[in-house]
Design a protein around this motif. Structure first.
Motif, PDB file in Angstrom:
ATOM      1  N   ALA A   1    -104.691-143.269 -17.916  1.00 19.75           N
ATOM      2  CA  ALA A   1    -104.777-143.395 -19.374  1.00 19.75           C
ATOM      3  C   ALA A   1    -103.514-142.859 -20.042  1.00 19.75           C
ATOM      4  N   TYR A   2    -102.965-141.766 -19.502  1.00 12.38           N
ATOM      5  CA  TYR A   2    -101.714-141.222 -20.039  1.00 12.38           C
ATOM      6  C   TYR A   2    -100.579-142.239 -19.909  1.00 12.38           C
ATOM      7  N   VAL A   3    -100.517-142.912 -18.769  1.00 14.97           N
ATOM      8  CA  VAL A   3     -99.476-143.923 -18.571  1.00 14.97           C
ATOM      9  C   VAL A   3     -99.614-145.030 -19.614  1.00 14.97           C
ATOM     10  N   GLU A   4    -100.844-145.438 -19.874  1.00 14.78           N
ATOM     11  CA  GLU A   4    -101.067-146.473 -20.877  1.00 14.78           C
ATOM     12  C   GLU A   4    -100.640-145.989 -22.265  1.00 14.78           C
ATOM     13  N   LEU A   5    -100.904-144.729 -22.575  1.00 15.67           N
ATOM     14  CA  LEU A   5    -100.471-144.169 -23.858  1.00 15.67           C
ATOM     15  C   LEU A   5     -98.951-144.151 -23.938  1.00 15.67           C
ATOM     16  N   LEU A   6     -98.297-143.714 -22.865  1.00 10.88           N
ATOM     17  CA  LEU A   6     -96.833-143.659 -22.855  1.00 10.88           C
ATOM     18  C   LEU A   6     -96.240-145.052 -23.016  1.00 10.88           C
ATOM     19  N   ASP A   7     -96.840-146.043 -22.379  1.00 11.98           N
ATOM     20  CA  ASP A   7     -96.384-147.424 -22.548  1.00 11.98           C
ATOM     21  C   ASP A   7     -96.514-147.851 -24.009  1.00 11.98           C
ATOM     22  N   GLU A   8     -97.625-147.456 -24.612  1.00 14.93           N
ATOM     23  CA  GLU A   8     -97.873-147.787 -26.022  1.00 14.93           C
ATOM     24  C   GLU A   8     -96.804-147.172 -26.917  1.00 14.93           C
ATOM     25  N   LEU A   9     -96.342-145.975 -26.544  1.00 16.37           N
ATOM     26  CA  LEU A   9     -95.354-145.255 -27.348  1.00 16.37           C
ATOM     27  C   LEU A   9     -93.916-145.572 -26.947  1.00 16.37           C
ATOM     28  N   GLY A  10     -93.747-146.392 -25.920  1.00 11.46           N
ATOM     29  CA  GLY A  10     -92.414-146.767 -25.481  1.00 11.46           C
ATOM     30  C   GLY A  10     -91.663-145.645 -24.789  1.00 11.46           C
TER      31      GLY A  10
ATOM     32  N   PRO B   1     -94.591-140.618  -9.875  1.00 10.76           N
ATOM     33  CA  PRO B   1     -93.351-139.837  -9.823  1.00 10.76           C
ATOM     34  C   PRO B   1     -92.220-140.499 -10.595  1.00 10.76           C
ATOM     35  N   GLU B   2     -92.259-141.832 -10.689  1.00 11.44           N
ATOM     36  CA  GLU B   2     -91.221-142.560 -11.410  1.00 11.44           C
ATOM     37  C   GLU B   2     -91.313-142.351 -12.929  1.00 11.44           C
ATOM     38  N   ARG B   3     -92.452-141.780 -13.380  1.00  5.74           N
ATOM     39  CA  ARG B   3     -92.627-141.503 -14.803  1.00  5.74           C
ATOM     40  C   ARG B   3     -92.509-140.010 -15.109  1.00  5.74           C
ATOM     41  N   THR B   4     -92.185-139.217 -14.088  1.00  5.11           N
ATOM     42  CA  THR B   4     -92.220-137.756 -14.213  1.00  5.11           C
ATOM     43  C   THR B   4     -90.842-137.132 -13.984  1.00  5.11           C
TER      44      THR B   4
ATOM     45  N   LEU C   1    -112.526-143.012 -19.700  1.00  5.16           N
ATOM     46  CA  LEU C   1    -112.365-144.169 -18.831  1.00  5.16           C
ATOM     47  C   LEU C   1    -113.134-143.932 -17.538  1.00  5.16           C
ATOM     48  N   GLY C   2    -114.029-144.818 -17.196  1.00  5.22           N
ATOM     49  CA  GLY C   2    -114.761-144.736 -15.934  1.00  5.22           C
ATOM     50  C   GLY C   2    -115.507-143.428 -15.770  1.00  5.22           C
ATOM     51  N   ASP C   3    -115.276-142.768 -14.635  1.00  2.00           N
ATOM     52  CA  ASP C   3    -115.934-141.488 -14.357  1.00  2.00           C
ATOM     53  C   ASP C   3    -115.177-140.309 -14.951  1.00  2.00           C
ATOM     54  N   GLY C   4    -114.004-140.573 -15.506  1.00  2.00           N
ATOM     55  CA  GLY C   4    -113.225-139.485 -16.125  1.00  2.00           C
ATOM     56  C   GLY C   4    -112.483-138.620 -15.130  1.00  2.00           C
ATOM     57  N   THR C   5    -112.178-139.143 -13.957  1.00  2.00           N
ATOM     58  CA  THR C   5    -111.492-138.362 -12.930  1.00  2.00           C
ATOM     59  C   THR C   5    -110.060-138.057 -13.349  1.00  2.00           C
ATOM     60  N   PRO C   6    -109.432-137.051 -12.731  1.00  2.00           N
ATOM     61  CA  PRO C   6    -108.013-136.798 -13.015  1.00  2.00           C
ATOM     62  C   PRO C   6    -107.144-138.029 -12.809  1.00  2.00           C
ATOM     63  N   ALA C   7    -107.439-138.844 -11.797  1.00  2.00           N
ATOM     64  CA  ALA C   7    -106.662-140.064 -11.561  1.00  2.00           C
ATOM     65  C   ALA C   7    -106.804-141.025 -12.734  1.00  2.00           C
ATOM     66  N   GLU C   8    -108.011-141.148 -13.257  1.00  4.74           N
ATOM     67  CA  GLU C   8    -108.227-142.027 -14.408  1.00  4.74           C
ATOM     68  C   GLU C   8    -107.585-141.456 -15.670  1.00  4.74           C
ATOM     69  N   GLN C   9    -107.593-140.129 -15.806  1.00 12.12           N
ATOM     70  CA  GLN C   9    -106.930-139.513 -16.949  1.00 12.12           C
ATOM     71  C   GLN C   9    -105.418-139.756 -16.869  1.00 12.12           C
TER      72      GLN C   9
ATOM     73  N   THR D   1    -104.359-142.049 -33.511  1.00 16.04           N
ATOM     74  CA  THR D   1    -105.267-142.610 -32.512  1.00 16.04           C
ATOM     75  C   THR D   1    -104.674-143.874 -31.926  1.00 16.04           C
ATOM     76  N   ALA D   2    -104.563-143.893 -30.602  1.00 18.86           N
ATOM     77  CA  ALA D   2    -104.115-145.094 -29.887  1.00 18.86           C
ATOM     78  C   ALA D   2    -105.346-145.812 -29.350  1.00 18.86           C
ATOM     79  N   THR D   3    -105.412-147.105 -29.570  1.00 19.60           N
ATOM     80  CA  THR D   3    -106.507-147.901 -29.028  1.00 19.60           C
ATOM     81  C   THR D   3    -106.042-148.492 -27.703  1.00 19.60           C
ATOM     82  N   LEU D   4    -106.551-147.919 -26.618  1.00 17.51           N
ATOM     83  CA  LEU D   4    -106.134-148.320 -25.277  1.00 17.51           C
ATOM     84  C   LEU D   4    -107.141-149.307 -24.688  1.00 17.51           C
ATOM     85  N   SER D   5    -106.908-149.739 -23.470  1.00 21.04           N
ATOM     86  CA  SER D   5    -107.749-150.784 -22.882  1.00 21.04           C
ATOM     87  C   SER D   5    -109.208-150.364 -22.759  1.00 21.04           C
ATOM     88  N   TYR D   6    -109.466-149.088 -22.587  1.00 18.06           N
ATOM     89  CA  TYR D   6    -110.821-148.595 -22.379  1.00 18.06           C
ATOM     90  C   TYR D   6    -111.432-147.961 -23.624  1.00 18.06           C
TER      91      TYR D   6
END
Length: 311
Positions: free
Chosen positions: A126-135, A159-162, A115-123, A56-61
Motif C-alpha cells: 500500500a505504501y508503494v501505491e501511495l508513493l506512486d500516487e505522489l510521484g 529495495p529499489e524504492r529504499t 488491504l486484505g488481512d493487513g499484514t506488513p507485506a500488504e502495508q 486522503t489518497a484513494t488507492l486500489s483497495y
C-alpha cells in the motif's frame, strides 16, 4: 428491649452501609469527573488532528490518510501502535526543513482502510501505491515501535524504492525461529477506547515508562482502535509467525538503529540479539530514555542527519 450488644451490631451495620455508600458515591463522582475530562480531551485531540493538514489518497483497495510536508528527498515515516499520521509526522518534523516528510496513517488508523488481512507485506504494498500516487521513486524509511515490522518488510520487498532504514526503539526480528509465540501482542480490546485509556493513563509511567500526559497524543483512541487491534493480532506477530520470510541478512540497504536499555515496551535484549543480522548497520544505544528515548533528541537528530547525508 435491645441489649447493648444488639445496639452495637445495628450501629456497626449502619456504619458499613454508610462507608460503602460513601465509597460508591466517591467512585461515581470520580468517574463522572474523569468522563467530562476525557470528553474534553478527545475534542481537543480532534482539533489537534485538524491542524496537520492531512490528505486522503484513494488507492486500489480504499483510502489512506497522510501528511505530506517539506521538499527534497523523501522520508517515509512508519508510526507505531496508537499512532496515525500525527505520530508519524511528529517523529520526523525536525527534518521537514530539509526533507519531504510523507507520514501516512497505517492500516486501521485515522482514516486509513485495510488491504486484505493487513499484514506488513500488504502495508508495504500500500505504501508503494501511495508513493506512486505522489510521484516518489525512493524513500528513507523511519519507523518506530510496531512500525518496525512494516518498514523492515518494505526494505526487504522493495529495495529499489529504499534509500535507507532507520529504526527507533523498534520491533526487531528474532535471532532464530521461535518455538512458540502469543496469538495476541498488544493491549486487551476492552482497553482500546477513549475512556478506558484515559482512566489508566496515570499508570503509564510504571507500566510503559512514559509520562501520563502521553495520553493526549493518543486521543482519540476510538479513531485508532481498528489499527491497534490489527497491530496486536497481525503486525506484532508477523516476524515470529513468518520468521523464514524475514531474511534480514539479505537486506540491500544501510540501517541505523536506536534503542534505550530501559525501554519497557520493545525489549532491548531483542535488539542486541538481532543487530548482527543486519549486514550494513549502525547501532546507537542509550542507557536511559525509555520507549520514547526521552532526553536524546539532539543526539538522535545529529545521527539521523549524518545517516541521511551519507546514504
Amino acid at each position: 428491649m435491645r441489649t447493648g450488644k444488639s445496639v452495637r451490631k445495628v450501629w456497626y451495620k449502619h456504619m458499613w452501609v454508610y462507608i460503602a455508600g460513601g465509597i460508591l458515591l466517591f467512585l461515581a463522582t470520580y468517574l463522572i469527573i474523569q468522563g467530562i475530562r476525557c470528553s474534553a480531551a478527545v475534542e481537543a485531540g480532534r482539533e489537534r488532528l485538524s491542524t496537520y493538514g492531512a490528505k486522503t489518497a484513494t488507492l486500489s483497495y480504499g483510502n489512506m490518510s497522510y501528511v505530506d510536508k517539506g521538499e527534497g528527498e523523501a522520508i517515509l515515516s512508519v508510526h507505531g501502535i496508537f499512532g496515525g499520521f500525527d505520530q508519524a509526522y511528529d517523529t520526523c518534523k525536525d527534518f521537514s526543513s530539509d526533507y519531504r516528510i510523507i507520514a501516512p496513517s497505517r492500516f486501521g488508523y485515522l482514516g486509513s482502510d485495510v488491504l486484505g488481512d493487513g499484514t506488513p507485506a500488504e502495508q508495504a504494498t500500500a505504501y508503494v501505491e501511495l508513493l506512486d500516487e505522489l510521484g516518489i521513486d525512493k524513500v528513507y524509511l523511519l519507523a518506530t515501535s510496531a512500525g518496525g515490522s512494516v518498514a523492515i518488510r518494505f526494505a526487504l520487498d522493495y529495495p529499489e524504492r529504499t534509500n535507507g532504514l532507520i529504526l527507533y526503539c523498534s520491533a526487531m526480528p528474532y535471532k532464530e525461529k521461535p518455538k512458540s509465540f502469543p496469538e495476541y501482542a498488544g493491549p486487551p480490546t476492552f482497553l482500546c477506547n477513549d475512556f478506558a485509556m484515559f482512566l489508566i493513563s496515570p499508570l503509564f509511567e510504571p507500566i510503559m515508562g512514559m509520562e501520563s500526559s502521553t495520553i493526549y497524543s493518543m486521543l482519540p483512541v476510538s479513531d485508532r482502535k481498528k489499527g491497534i487491534i490489527l497491530d496486536a493480532s497481525v503486525t506484532n506477530l508477523d516476524m515470529a509467525k513468518n520468521f523464514d520470510n524475514y531474511s534480514i541478512e539479505s537486506l540491500q540497504v544501510p540501517t541505523l538503529v536506536f534503542h534505550a536499555k530501559d525501554d519497557k515496551l520493545a525489549n532491548y535484549e531483542d535488539t542486541i540479539n538481532a543487530i548482527n543480522r543486519f549486514p550494513n548497520c549502525t547501532f546507537i544505544p542509550f542507557e536511559t530514555g525509555g520507549h520514547l528515548m526521552t532526553g536524546h533528541s539532539e543526539e538522535i537528530k545529529k545521527a539521523v542527519s549524518e545517516f541521511l547525508l551519507n546514504n
